[in-house]
Design a protein around this motif. Structure first.
Motif: not given
Length: 395
Positions: A114-121, A128-133, A135-143
């Motif tokens: 679940f995410s709050i305010g924005q959809k997860i990328v 297969g699926l690339v999950q959020p990571a 710990q990588n500062p360039s991950d699009p889900n960082r914020n």
């Protein structure tokens, strides 16, 4: 890429031997567990932003990876690419604050995000699926503020957890309704527990695990292994304790009894040089471990790898729990059953210690094998009527 979550893999595939629990056989439970069950999501977060829900995983009947819509219908991921391509929009509109939303869970091993305010990328690669990571500062889900629960629903029932193995973030609890109408819950923080986790991490000198939004609002605390990867925690943070364990068992024996329901199955560990050898009752060496580093301890992998077998894996699980809980020096018989003895050494997994301390029932998944001794935030039932996820207040 998506795989059976490590936490539930350890629970489900070794359930009988590792925990002593009884699993209903397919002849009984296949009739009891329908193709889908309801998951009721309640939003008690106190936040006004929209909530998005995702049900992602592996369809157990086919082994295919994909997502389920609100009705529990399975949709396989497309082929993906390299570099990864955007995944189809798998989001389900979640409940507004104070409301509930019921969706259907199919027979999956996977995650409810679940995410709050924005959809997860989410993206899909050729594997297969690339999950959020994050710990990588360039991950699009960082914020983006998000979290997830891991679950397996199969013919033997439902296992669903509240996990902090990768991070501590948006608070939530999970539950399952039994056939008699009672509900088992876990994962609920004490009042004020959410903020207390962040404050106590800072006080312990582990504030580097915390990731903030640009305005300074905490989004999450990374688990220690991810914190090492992200540079927020020293790679040698557990070295002093590991060295003391190595020294102790160079001249004495560590006894491991890995199966709760097999008290006569014991293995005996002694250190020789850079190797801890484990022998069985006949004196034969059954497996050996090199001296682990902090990341191996926190992740219960690499030099503490735990395959799903009946010897090395169960021993490694027990060692991993003993290192994270810092009980290996105070009790030469592992696992230590008394949680009053956990995290007492100055060198310990403070992340796990703090999270356990803020849980109403004291249970959490502070590391992958927190289920050793049944200290994990997991509920299970062989005949589930309904599952629950409650988004909790941020206080």
């Amino acid at each position: 890429m998506f795989r059976l979550p490590k936490v539930l893999a350890s629970v489900v595939s070794a359930l009988v031997v590792a925990t002593g629990l009884t699993v209903l056989g397919p002849s009984t439970s296949a009739e009891a567990v329908p193709a889908t069950i309801p998951l009721t999501i309640k939003n008690s977060s106190g936040r006004s932003e929209p909530v998005y829900v995702y049900n992602l995983g592996t369809e157990l009947s086919s082994g295919r990876q994909g997502w389920a819509d609100a009705n529990g219908t399975f949709h396989p991921w497309p082929a993906g690419g390299n570099p990864p391509t955007p995944a189809p929009n798998a989001s389900i509109a979640g409940p507004a604050n104070g409301q509930t939303r019921t969706i259907r869970m199919p027979k999956f091993s996977g995650r409810v995000y679940f995410s709050i305010g924005q959809k997860i990328v989410f993206k899909v690669t050729t594997g297969g699926l690339v999950q959020p990571a994050v710990q990588n500062p360039s991950d699009p889900n960082r914020n983006i503020l998000f979290n997830w629960s891991e679950y397996t629903l199969n013919d033997a029932g439902l296992w669903i957890n509240s996990t902090q193995v990768d991070m501590f973030s948006a608070p939530y609890a999970v539950g399952v309704k039994l056939a008699n109408g009672t509900v088992k819950n876990t994962g609920r923080l004490k009042p004020g527990g959410y903020n207390a986790v962040f404050n106590q991490l800072r006080s312990a000198g582990w504030g580097g695990l915390i990731q903030n939004r640009p305005d300074g609002t905490p989004l999450r605390a990374l688990s220690p292994g991810h914190g090492i990867e992200a540079g927020g925690l020293s790679a040698g943070v557990m070295n002093d304790y590991i060295n003391r364990v190595w020294s102790r068992y160079s001249s004495s024996t560590l006894t491991v009894t890995p199966f709760a329901n097999q008290p006569n199955t014991k293995y005996y560990g002694r250190v020789s040089g850079n190797v801890m050898n484990f022998t069985n009752g006949s004196g034969a060496v059954v497996t050996s471990f090199q001296k682990p580093d902090s990341d191996s301890v926190f992740g219960c992998y690499k030099l503490l790898d735990a395959p799903n077998d009946l010897v090395r894996g169960p021993i490694s699980r027990t060692l991993c729990a003993g290192y994270n809980r810092s009980t290996l020096l105070t009790n030469p018989n592992q696992p230590d059953p008394n949680n009053a003895n956990f995290y007492r050494d100055a060198v310990t997994n403070h992340y796990s210690r703090i999270i356990h301390g803020q849980m109403v029932d004291g249970k959490a998944y502070g590391f992958a094998f927190d289920d050793v001794g049944a200290h994990e935030s997991l509920v299970h039932d062989g005949n589930p009527q309904e599952a629950f996820m409650t988004l909790e207040p941020f206080n």
